[in-house]
Design an enzyme around this catalytic site. Sequence first.
Site, short mmCIF file in Angstrom:
data_model
loop_
_atom_site.label_atom_id
_atom_site.label_comp_id
_atom_site.label_asym_id
_atom_site.label_seq_id
_atom_site.Cartn_x
_atom_site.Cartn_y
_atom_site.Cartn_z
N HIS A 1 12.31 0.75 2.82
CA HIS A 1 11.85 1.39 1.59
C HIS A 1 12.82 2.51 1.22
O HIS A 1 13.20 3.32 2.08
CB HIS A 1 10.45 1.99 1.76
N ASN B 1 0.83 -1.20 0.00
CA ASN B 1 0.00 0.00 0.00
C ASN B 1 0.86 1.25 0.00
O ASN B 1 0.47 2.29 -0.52
CB ASN B 1 -0.92 0.01 1.23
#
Length: 276
Positions: free
Chosen positions: A228, A198
């Site tokens: 990330h 998401n």
Amino acid sequence: MTGLAKRSENRLQVAIAGLGSIGKGAAEALDAGIEGLVLAAVSAQNPEKHHNWLGRLKTPPAVLPIERLSDVANIVIECAPAKLVRSIVAPFVTQGKTAIVLSAGALLENEDLIELARENGGQIVVPTGALIGLDAVTAAAVGEIRSVPMVTRKPVQGLAGAPYLVANNIDIDSIKEPLKIFDGTAREAARGFPANLNVAVALSLAGIGPDRTRLEIWADPALTRNVHRVEVESDSARFSMSIENVPSENPKTGRITALSVIALLRKQFAPLRVGT
């Protein structure tokens, strides 16, 4: 009395759909007290499982089926499986209310919800969640963003059972070294990893869209955190973002995601608001 003061006095009613780590964290924060807001109702697939926990709250909320949440609340926080997003969001935005959506990937399969919100004066809000810098990406998108590549590295247990792995017969349970398991667009990642990425969809919605945002996913047996890294190239700035998220009790979700929702709620009536 100003409109803001009146709303704060009356307090907005908040509902939570889904009582996993994110939903529970938001419920506890609301129960402890957030200015202008009150926890009115919750919904869960197995309400009896949460009976004792709900009873320990200072003001236990009503436990209702999803379709009744919009009857008692102004805002819903969606923390449920992606397949339930439409049934949670549509009733709220149709009535001109607000839906805070964690399963951002599901919005790509239900893009008409955005038009539904526009037509009825509702709003869909996607929190920053497990990423950083979405304010900067949003600002850069007012100009021209040329590219937004993202690389995600996750512990093996955080990717287990993803539909993309199953469909492509990719076994990561016994890997000893980092393995790149996906290279494609944010839209493709949302379909293949609905419980995991998401964050990539949120990035794409803030920037250049799900078909131009590129993503690599690596399974790394040495990792204990979700990592990330994003590189943004635009006409206004070049910047990079990197974050290592500590997983919650659900290895697919970082602890900071629940905190991001709480921070968003606290902004609703805050006398000082930093960031968009």
